[in-house]
Design a protein around this motif. Structure first.
Motif, PDB file in Angstrom:
ATOM      1  N   GLU A   1      67.518  57.798 -26.143  1.00 12.38           N
ATOM      2  CA  GLU A   1      68.783  58.022 -25.455  1.00 12.38           C
ATOM      3  C   GLU A   1      69.436  56.686 -25.111  1.00 12.38           C
ATOM      4  O   GLU A   1      68.761  55.655 -25.007  1.00 12.38           O
ATOM      5  CB  GLU A   1      68.578  58.848 -24.188  1.00 12.38           C
ATOM      6  CG  GLU A   1      67.744  58.169 -23.118  1.00 12.38           C
ATOM      7  CD  GLU A   1      67.607  59.018 -21.875  1.00 12.38           C
ATOM      8  OE1 GLU A   1      67.872  60.222 -21.955  1.00 12.38           O
ATOM      9  OE2 GLU A   1      67.226  58.468 -20.824  1.00 12.38           O
TER      10      GLU A   1
ATOM     11  N   THR B   1      72.705  54.870 -22.621  1.00 17.86           N
ATOM     12  CA  THR B   1      73.555  55.042 -21.452  1.00 17.86           C
ATOM     13  C   THR B   1      74.604  53.939 -21.415  1.00 17.86           C
ATOM     14  O   THR B   1      74.283  52.761 -21.607  1.00 17.86           O
ATOM     15  CB  THR B   1      72.729  54.993 -20.153  1.00 17.86           C
ATOM     16  OG1 THR B   1      71.703  55.990 -20.204  1.00 17.86           O
ATOM     17  CG2 THR B   1      73.609  55.254 -18.947  1.00 17.86           C
TER      18      THR B   1
ATOM     19  N   SER C   1      78.107  57.304 -18.797  1.00 20.63           N
ATOM     20  CA  SER C   1      78.177  58.320 -19.842  1.00 20.63           C
ATOM     21  C   SER C   1      77.494  59.617 -19.452  1.00 20.63           C
ATOM     22  O   SER C   1      77.632  60.618 -20.162  1.00 20.63           O
ATOM     23  CB  SER C   1      77.548  57.776 -21.131  1.00 20.63           C
ATOM     24  OG  SER C   1      76.220  57.341 -20.905  1.00 20.63           O
ATOM     25  N   ASN C   2      76.764  59.658 -18.350  1.00 26.10           N
ATOM     26  CA  ASN C   2      76.165  60.891 -17.845  1.00 26.10           C
ATOM     27  C   ASN C   2      77.097  61.625 -16.881  1.00 26.10           C
ATOM     28  O   ASN C   2      76.669  62.536 -16.186  1.00 26.10           O
ATOM     29  CB  ASN C   2      74.839  60.574 -17.131  1.00 26.10           C
ATOM     30  CG  ASN C   2      73.795  60.046 -18.081  1.00 26.10           C
ATOM     31  OD1 ASN C   2      73.680  60.496 -19.224  1.00 26.10           O
ATOM     32  ND2 ASN C   2      73.006  59.080 -17.624  1.00 26.10           N
ATOM     33  N   TRP C   3      78.355  61.210 -16.837  1.00 26.88           N
ATOM     34  CA  TRP C   3      79.385  61.798 -15.984  1.00 26.88           C
ATOM     35  C   TRP C   3      79.061  61.629 -14.501  1.00 26.88           C
ATOM     36  O   TRP C   3      79.327  62.508 -13.685  1.00 26.88           O
ATOM     37  CB  TRP C   3      79.590  63.278 -16.315  1.00 26.88           C
ATOM     38  CG  TRP C   3      80.074  63.485 -17.709  1.00 26.88           C
ATOM     39  CD1 TRP C   3      79.346  63.940 -18.778  1.00 26.88           C
ATOM     40  CD2 TRP C   3      81.384  63.225 -18.226  1.00 26.88           C
ATOM     41  NE1 TRP C   3      80.101  63.970 -19.912  1.00 26.88           N
ATOM     42  CE2 TRP C   3      81.379  63.527 -19.608  1.00 26.88           C
ATOM     43  CE3 TRP C   3      82.565  62.736 -17.658  1.00 26.88           C
ATOM     44  CZ2 TRP C   3      82.490  63.376 -20.406  1.00 26.88           C
ATOM     45  CZ3 TRP C   3      83.673  62.586 -18.460  1.00 26.88           C
ATOM     46  CH2 TRP C   3      83.623  62.917 -19.812  1.00 26.88           C
ATOM     47  N   SER C   4      78.496  60.478 -14.181  1.00 24.68           N
ATOM     48  CA  SER C   4      78.275  60.120 -12.783  1.00 24.68           C
ATOM     49  C   SER C   4      79.372  59.160 -12.343  1.00 24.68           C
ATOM     50  O   SER C   4      79.718  58.220 -13.072  1.00 24.68           O
ATOM     51  CB  SER C   4      76.905  59.450 -12.601  1.00 24.68           C
ATOM     52  OG  SER C   4      75.849  60.344 -12.895  1.00 24.68           O
TER      53      SER C   4
ATOM     54  N   ASN D   1      77.396  63.473  -9.534  1.00 30.59           N
ATOM     55  CA  ASN D   1      77.131  63.750 -10.938  1.00 30.59           C
ATOM     56  C   ASN D   1      77.658  65.149 -11.240  1.00 30.59           C
ATOM     57  O   ASN D   1      77.139  66.138 -10.726  1.00 30.59           O
ATOM     58  CB  ASN D   1      75.629  63.665 -11.244  1.00 30.59           C
ATOM     59  CG  ASN D   1      75.335  63.802 -12.728  1.00 30.59           C
ATOM     60  OD1 ASN D   1      75.543  64.863 -13.313  1.00 30.59           O
ATOM     61  ND2 ASN D   1      74.856  62.740 -13.337  1.00 30.59           N
ATOM     62  N   HIS D   2      78.702  65.223 -12.062  1.00 23.83           N
ATOM     63  CA  HIS D   2      79.357  66.508 -12.310  1.00 23.83           C
ATOM     64  C   HIS D   2      78.456  67.463 -13.086  1.00 23.83           C
ATOM     65  O   HIS D   2      78.403  68.660 -12.774  1.00 23.83           O
ATOM     66  CB  HIS D   2      80.657  66.279 -13.076  1.00 23.83           C
ATOM     67  CG  HIS D   2      81.684  65.516 -12.295  1.00 23.83           C
ATOM     68  ND1 HIS D   2      82.541  66.120 -11.413  1.00 23.83           N
ATOM     69  CD2 HIS D   2      81.985  64.192 -12.254  1.00 23.83           C
ATOM     70  CE1 HIS D   2      83.337  65.210 -10.857  1.00 23.83           C
ATOM     71  NE2 HIS D   2      83.013  64.032 -11.345  1.00 23.83           N
ATOM     72  N   CYS D   3      77.772  66.958 -14.099  1.00 29.53           N
ATOM     73  CA  CYS D   3      76.970  67.840 -14.952  1.00 29.53           C
ATOM     74  C   CYS D   3      75.770  68.432 -14.218  1.00 29.53           C
ATOM     75  O   CYS D   3      75.417  69.593 -14.419  1.00 29.53           O
ATOM     76  CB  CYS D   3      76.505  67.083 -16.191  1.00 29.53           C
ATOM     77  SG  CYS D   3      77.840  66.536 -17.275  1.00 29.53           S
ATOM     78  N   ARG D   4      75.137  67.635 -13.356  1.00 26.10           N
ATOM     79  CA  ARG D   4      73.937  68.085 -12.665  1.00 26.10           C
ATOM     80  C   ARG D   4      74.220  68.627 -11.270  1.00 26.10           C
ATOM     81  O   ARG D   4      73.291  69.006 -10.559  1.00 26.10           O
ATOM     82  CB  ARG D   4      72.941  66.930 -12.569  1.00 26.10           C
ATOM     83  CG  ARG D   4      72.522  66.396 -13.935  1.00 26.10           C
ATOM     84  CD  ARG D   4      71.617  65.186 -13.790  1.00 26.10           C
ATOM     85  NE  ARG D   4      71.265  64.635 -15.091  1.00 26.10           N
ATOM     86  CZ  ARG D   4      70.537  63.533 -15.271  1.00 26.10           C
ATOM     87  NH1 ARG D   4      70.093  62.873 -14.213  1.00 26.10           N
ATOM     88  NH2 ARG D   4      70.271  63.106 -16.490  1.00 26.10           N
ATOM     89  N   SER D   5      75.474  68.638 -10.879  1.00 30.31           N
ATOM     90  CA  SER D   5      75.892  69.151  -9.562  1.00 30.31           C
ATOM     91  C   SER D   5      75.117  68.471  -8.438  1.00 30.31           C
ATOM     92  O   SER D   5      74.586  69.116  -7.524  1.00 30.31           O
ATOM     93  CB  SER D   5      75.699  70.675  -9.493  1.00 30.31           C
ATOM     94  OG  SER D   5      76.483  71.317 -10.466  1.00 30.31           O
ATOM     95  N   ARG D   6      75.050  67.141  -8.503  1.00 32.15           N
ATOM     96  CA  ARG D   6      74.352  66.362  -7.488  1.00 32.15           C
ATOM     97  C   ARG D   6      75.337  65.460  -6.747  1.00 32.15           C
ATOM     98  O   ARG D   6      76.211  64.865  -7.361  1.00 32.15           O
ATOM     99  CB  ARG D   6      73.253  65.495  -8.119  1.00 32.15           C
ATOM    100  CG  ARG D   6      72.097  66.294  -8.709  1.00 32.15           C
ATOM    101  CD  ARG D   6      71.061  65.355  -9.293  1.00 32.15           C
ATOM    102  NE  ARG D   6      69.938  66.082  -9.869  1.00 32.15           N
ATOM    103  CZ  ARG D   6      68.911  65.495 -10.492  1.00 32.15           C
ATOM    104  NH1 ARG D   6      68.882  64.172 -10.599  1.00 32.15           N
ATOM    105  NH2 ARG D   6      67.940  66.227 -10.989  1.00 32.15           N
TER     106      ARG D   6
END
Length: 248
Positions: free
Chosen positions: A183, A185, A207-210, A233-238
């Protein structure tokens, strides 16, 4: 066309040494906002021109809370604003883990760095020793307003670019590829300095949408700095936020 009579041939100005590789990485890293969560109190005390200690208390709701003690000793030979030799750094946390570094200048061109790590872990009558070897640094370059670095090792590669637009705006870009995890980043960060308000704002997007940001505010004439940060973090809802008070 030949040179005018009596005029010396024009030569490119020497660019000079870009500095240590750790220093090149530090310029880009300082643009990014530090991760903050919970409440942190930092007290720094300068005991002499060579010795300084720092006490850090961190109270967290997500991770373990604890205390950390740091001691720094610097010598008399100064080559730059952040390059002083010899230098000894020690760091210990409340669990007993100790990390230490020693930096020394050998001659005029050779710098030595030793890292010592001791883990406060007990397993019956046995002990665990760890030796860590850093990745080789292959490339580093700089100019008056920009710095680029490349670090390649067995586990992957790390590249960074730092640019100072003016006295108020600085930007940094990092690309990290991990061959073991397969991976990569990408991170973009910026820093805005507001001298009139004694404030500094740092933001990032990866790139992880943080997304995240930290606002630091100095309170002169008191030796106190307040910092408030938030990260999402949008993808992980954190989402987490933090508050830091630095004295010294």
């Amino acid at each position: 066309m030949g040179n005018a009579e009596g005029r010396a041939p024009r030569r490119a100005q020497p660019r000079g040494n870009p500095g240590s590789f750790d220093e090149l990485h530090r310029l880009c890293k300082e643009v990014f906002p530090p991760q903050m969560e919970g409440v942190k109190l930092i007290v720094t005390k300068t005991l002499s021109s060579h010795f300084q200690v720092t006490h850090t208390v961190h109270m967290s709701t997500l991770g373990p809370s604890g205390y950390r003690f740091n001691a720094t000793f610097v010598g008399d030979r100064q080559l730059g604003p952040t390059e002083v030799f010899p230098m000894l750094l020690g760091d210990m946390d409340s669990s007993g883990s100790l990390n230490a570094q020693a930096l020394h200048l050998l001659g005029d061109h050779l710098r030595a760095k030793a890292v010592f790590q001791f883990d406060g872990e007990y397993r019956g009558e046995d002990c665990t020793a760890t030796l860590t070897l850093g990745n080789p640094d292959l490339l580093g370059g700089s100019a008056p307003n920009w710095v680029t670095t490349l670090n390649v090792g067995y586990g992957g590669a790390h590249a960074s670019y730092y640019h100072r637009a003016n006295e108020q705006v600085q930007v940094g870009v990092e690309l990290e590829a991990n061959t073991r995890l397969q991976e990569s980043t990408f991170t973009f960060g910026y820093q805005l300095t507001l001298p009139g308000a004694n404030a500094v704002f740092r933001g990032l997007l990866d790139s992880n949408w943080s997304v995240g940001g930290v606002l630091e505010k100095k309170l002169p004439p008191l030796p106190v700095t307040l910092a408030l940060g938030a990260f999402l973090n949008h993808c992980r809802s954190r989402f987490h936020c933090g508050f830091t008070v630095t004295v010294g």
